[in-house]
Design a protein around this motif. Structure first.
Motif, PDB file in Angstrom:
ATOM      1  N   GLY A   1       0.808  -1.219   0.000  1.00  0.00           N
ATOM      2  CA  GLY A   1       0.000   0.000   0.000  1.00  0.00           C
ATOM      3  C   GLY A   1       0.843   1.272   0.000  1.00  0.00           C
ATOM      4  O   GLY A   1       0.294   2.377   0.102  1.00  0.00           O
ATOM      5  N   LYS A   2       2.159   1.139  -0.151  1.00  0.00           N
ATOM      6  CA  LYS A   2       3.046   2.319  -0.105  1.00  0.00           C
ATOM      7  C   LYS A   2       2.722   3.291  -1.235  1.00  0.00           C
ATOM      8  O   LYS A   2       2.530   4.485  -1.022  1.00  0.00           O
ATOM      9  N   THR A   3       2.679   2.758  -2.461  1.00  0.00           N
ATOM     10  CA  THR A   3       2.437   3.627  -3.617  1.00  0.00           C
ATOM     11  C   THR A   3       1.037   4.206  -3.577  1.00  0.00           C
ATOM     12  O   THR A   3       0.828   5.374  -3.940  1.00  0.00           O
ATOM     13  N   THR A   4       0.060   3.423  -3.108  1.00  0.00           N
ATOM     14  CA  THR A   4      -1.311   3.949  -3.000  1.00  0.00           C
ATOM     15  C   THR A   4      -1.342   5.117  -2.030  1.00  0.00           C
ATOM     16  O   THR A   4      -1.966   6.151  -2.303  1.00  0.00           O
ATOM     17  N   LEU A   5      -0.646   4.979  -0.915  1.00  0.00           N
ATOM     18  CA  LEU A   5      -0.628   6.062   0.080  1.00  0.00           C
ATOM     19  C   LEU A   5      -0.067   7.346  -0.539  1.00  0.00           C
ATOM     20  O   LEU A   5      -0.658   8.427  -0.433  1.00  0.00           O
ATOM     21  N   ILE A   6       1.065   7.203  -1.227  1.00  0.00           N
ATOM     22  CA  ILE A   6       1.682   8.363  -1.883  1.00  0.00           C
ATOM     23  C   ILE A   6       0.744   8.935  -2.944  1.00  0.00           C
ATOM     24  O   ILE A   6       0.561  10.152  -3.043  1.00  0.00           O
ATOM     25  N   SER A   7       0.127   8.060  -3.712  1.00  0.00           N
ATOM     26  CA  SER A   7      -0.738   8.507  -4.808  1.00  0.00           C
ATOM     27  C   SER A   7      -1.945   9.275  -4.286  1.00  0.00           C
ATOM     28  O   SER A   7      -2.384  10.245  -4.905  1.00  0.00           O
ATOM     29  N   VAL A   8      -2.490   8.843  -3.160  1.00  0.00           N
ATOM     30  CA  VAL A   8      -3.639   9.565  -2.589  1.00  0.00           C
ATOM     31  C   VAL A   8      -3.182  10.944  -2.113  1.00  0.00           C
ATOM     32  O   VAL A   8      -3.848  11.957  -2.380  1.00  0.00           O
ATOM     33  N   ILE A   9      -2.047  10.995  -1.451  1.00  0.00           N
ATOM     34  CA  ILE A   9      -1.562  12.293  -0.947  1.00  0.00           C
ATOM     35  C   ILE A   9      -1.317  13.255  -2.115  1.00  0.00           C
ATOM     36  O   ILE A   9      -1.640  14.433  -2.048  1.00  0.00           O
ATOM     37  N   CYS A  10      -0.766  12.717  -3.209  1.00  0.00           N
ATOM     38  CA  CYS A  10      -0.430  13.576  -4.356  1.00  0.00           C
ATOM     39  C   CYS A  10      -1.638  13.889  -5.238  1.00  0.00           C
ATOM     40  O   CYS A  10      -1.535  14.710  -6.142  1.00  0.00           O
ATOM     41  N   GLY A  11      -2.754  13.223  -5.015  1.00  0.00           N
ATOM     42  CA  GLY A  11      -3.964  13.536  -5.791  1.00  0.00           C
ATOM     43  C   GLY A  11      -4.152  12.674  -7.022  1.00  0.00           C
ATOM     44  O   GLY A  11      -5.022  12.952  -7.846  1.00  0.00           O
ATOM     45  N   ILE A  12      -3.343  11.622  -7.158  1.00  0.00           N
ATOM     46  CA  ILE A  12      -3.458  10.770  -8.345  1.00  0.00           C
ATOM     47  C   ILE A  12      -4.540   9.719  -8.163  1.00  0.00           C
ATOM     48  O   ILE A  12      -5.168   9.279  -9.117  1.00  0.00           O
ATOM     49  N   VAL A  13      -4.750   9.319  -6.919  1.00  0.00           N
ATOM     50  CA  VAL A  13      -5.771   8.315  -6.606  1.00  0.00           C
ATOM     51  C   VAL A  13      -6.739   8.938  -5.594  1.00  0.00           C
ATOM     52  O   VAL A  13      -6.309   9.654  -4.682  1.00  0.00           O
ATOM     53  N   ASN A  14      -8.033   8.678  -5.788  1.00  0.00           N
ATOM     54  CA  ASN A  14      -9.038   9.199  -4.847  1.00  0.00           C
ATOM     55  C   ASN A  14      -9.126   8.291  -3.623  1.00  0.00           C
ATOM     56  O   ASN A  14      -9.135   7.067  -3.761  1.00  0.00           O
ATOM     57  N   ALA A  15      -9.196   8.919  -2.457  1.00  0.00           N
ATOM     58  CA  ALA A  15      -9.345   8.125  -1.223  1.00  0.00           C
ATOM     59  C   ALA A  15     -10.782   7.636  -1.111  1.00  0.00           C
ATOM     60  O   ALA A  15     -11.708   8.282  -1.585  1.00  0.00           O
ATOM     61  N   SER A  16     -10.980   6.475  -0.487  1.00  0.00           N
ATOM     62  CA  SER A  16     -12.343   5.996  -0.226  1.00  0.00           C
ATOM     63  C   SER A  16     -12.900   6.687   1.007  1.00  0.00           C
ATOM     64  O   SER A  16     -14.074   7.029   1.065  1.00  0.00           O
TER      65      SER A  16
END
Lengths: 308, 253
Positions: free
Chosen positions: A43-58
């Motif tokens: 989940g490391k990349t997902t965490l970074i991606s959410v912080i950076c705005g690339i992935v939407n958080a649930s």
């Protein structure tokens, strides 16, 4: 002091049902280097991606310098630089143009002098006119870093920055990370290399199966969880551990010449003097003696294996 | 507004066209010239006039529309598909830039390129047939509206497609037949009455008809209806793009 990045109860479930993040909360202090360790798919990349705005958080929230990353996305994204894990670069652009593009994308006025300094710092100045497709993997990695730094971010995310790079470049990267920190940039890096976290991080976070297991000061973590081992080399080989030493839970090597004893240096178990006296009293002659401390890697392996 | 971001995206996309000058500008001009040779000279010799206009001149608005539609779609779809394909889209998504600004950069550049091509084709056509534009403002209006709305449509295809085959699917299997059957080379009044009715379901008919009216004041449907159809299509595309950005369709998970 207010953390520069604050993550609260962040969860992410992808469309295929994969629960990539499970209520992760994390505060990142201004100016620190935080290493996020975890196995593949943790989940490391997902965490970074959410912080950076690339992935939407649930669910959950992220703030950067007090700004919510959804409501005030312009403010938060402008403060963040991201170096992705993959070497994602266009093929036909030049180094100079791609870095200039990134700066503009982040809403900054053109500043050729700053970009020149940046490319020189990253040993890219001589290749500024080169097409990206002609660069080596290591050079491309540097270009990605240059792009991420082109808008002078306060927070830099490095997703597996030294994956697949040679030792020399890895050390160059570490030196660069330290220089950036000295200039006030907060750095969050994900890595598989424990050696990397051990070498440059101030704090270490361990993620496994979408959960943040712990975030600790690196030295304190090693101090708290790091066990020590003392190994005594004997003059003559033994067939088994002598009965007089049965209470000590000693390990005998296969060839019978080494006795090992694991202990926690911070507890009462550390009865080294007593052990050595007992070995002497048992009539064993010691030829050599060495102690070893568990590395961050061993701590990490132990943590991710433990049921959460 | 992040004007720097819009500018760099726009500039990047325009540079791509200049770097592939042959493919971007010369190729559509060449194919249009070939249409003139085949339809204008070979067939046009046998059809003297259509609705009071020489056949060579009659097909000019249709040819311009054919180029505008295909170029707008291919420029805009490739522009957004390629960063998704290579992964460089991460930079756009992590930048302090709104959906509208992303759209302005990509669709603006695609529409500009199509507009340039449209003008080049018009000028080229002038070498083959005498051209008179009776309503230049309407002509420019239709030109710009078509470029923008079909660039938006191309942008939608570029977001929807997840491989190169899909990227080509709609332009080849839907748009090209619609343009060819939409009255590019003939007036729909030349068709049997039953086919005329069927053709009215083809939205491209309204585009070509309105555009042709701005040249010769002859049309298959009223110019007001043509304009309305273009605006409806533009609004529909805007709504789809808005939904795509809102839901993060094929952009954000």
């Amino acid at each position: 002091m207010q953390p520069i990045v604050s993550v609260r109860d962040l969860s992410k479930t992808y469309g295929n049902g994969h629960h990539a993040l499970k209520e992760v909360s994390l505060d990142i202090a201004r100016g620190e280097i935080l290493a996020l360790l975890g196995p593949n798919g943790a989940g490391k990349t997902t965490l970074i991606s959410v912080i950076c705005g690339i992935v939407n958080a649930s669910s959950g929230s992220v703030s950067v310098a007090g700004h919510d990353n959804v409501r005030d996305y312009r403010a938060t994204r402008g403060m963040i630089g991201l170096v992705p894990q993959e070497l994602t670069l266009g093929a036909f652009d030049t180094v100079w143009n791609t870095v200039k593009f990134s700066r503009g994308l982040f809403g900054k006025q053109p500043d050729p002098a700053y970009l020149e300094r940046l490319l020189r710092d990253l040993s890219l100045w001589d290749r500024k006119g080169s097409m990206l497709m002609t660069l080596s993997g290591g050079m491309k990695r540097r270009v990605l870093i240059a792009k991420a730094l082109s808008h002078e971010p306060n927070v830099l995310f490095l997703d597996e920055p030294t994956a697949g790079v040679d030792v020399e470049l890895r050390r160059d990267m570490w030196a660069l990370v330290r220089r950036l920190r000295e200039s006030g940039v907060t750095i969050i890096l994900t890595t598989h290399y424990i050696e990397e976290a051990e070498a440059i991080a101030d704090r270490v976070g361990v993620i496994s199966d979408g959960r943040l297991l712990l975030v600790e000061n690196k030295l304190e973590l090693m101090h708290k969880l790091g066990s020590k081992q003392i190994t005594v080399e004997l003059e003559t080989a033994l067939a088994g551990v002598p009965g007089a030493l049965a209470d000590w839970s000693l390990q005998l090597s296969e060839d019978g010449t080494r006795l090992s004893y694991s202990y926690d240096p911070h507890t009462a178990d550390a009865r080294i003097q007593e052990l050595l006296c007992a070995i002497s009293a048992a009539g064993l002659v010691m030829k050599d003696l060495k102690t070893t401390q568990s590395s961050l890697e061993e701590i990490f392996v132990r943590l991710v294996k433990e049921p959460s | 507004m992040n004007t720097h971001a819009v500018r760099v995206i726009y500039k990047f996309e325009m540079m791509r066209a200049w770097e592939t000058l042959l493919q971007s500008f010369v190729s559509p001009v060449l194919s249009t010239s070939l249409y003139f040779v085949v339809f204008g000279a070979a067939i046009g010799g046998r059809i003297e006039q259509v609705q009071g206009v020489s056949y060579g001149a009659f097909i000019v608005p249709g040819l311009v529309m054919l180029a505008l539609l295909t170029q707008s779609i291919s420029n805009a779809s490739f522009g957004i598909f390629f960063p998704r394909f290579t992964g460089t889209i991460y930079e756009i998504l992590s930048a302090p830039i709104s959906s509208f600004e992303i759209l302005l950069g990509y669709v603006g550049a695609a529409a500009t390129k199509s507009l340039i091509i449209g003008v080049i084709i018009l000028v080229t056509a002038g070498f083959f047939v005498p051209l008179e534009i009776m309503h230049p403002v309407w002509m420019a209006g239709f030109l710009v509206l078509t470029c923008v709305s079909f660039s938006l449509f191309g942008f939608i295809i570029g977001l929807w497609a997840d491989n190169f085959e899909k990227l080509q699917l709609i332009p080849l299997l839907v748009i090209t037949p619609l343009v060819f059957l939409g009255g590019s080379f003939y007036s729909i009044h030349m068709l049997p009455p039953a086919w005329q009715t069927v053709t009215l379901f083809n939205p491209v008919v309204y585009l070509i008809s309105g555009f042709r009216w701005s040249f010769f004041e002859v049309s298959d449907v009223s110019v007001g209806l043509s304009l309305l159809m273009v605006l409806v299509f533009l609004t529909a595309c805007l709504l789809v793009v808005w939904w795509m950005f809102k839901t993060g369709y094929r952009l954000k998970q």
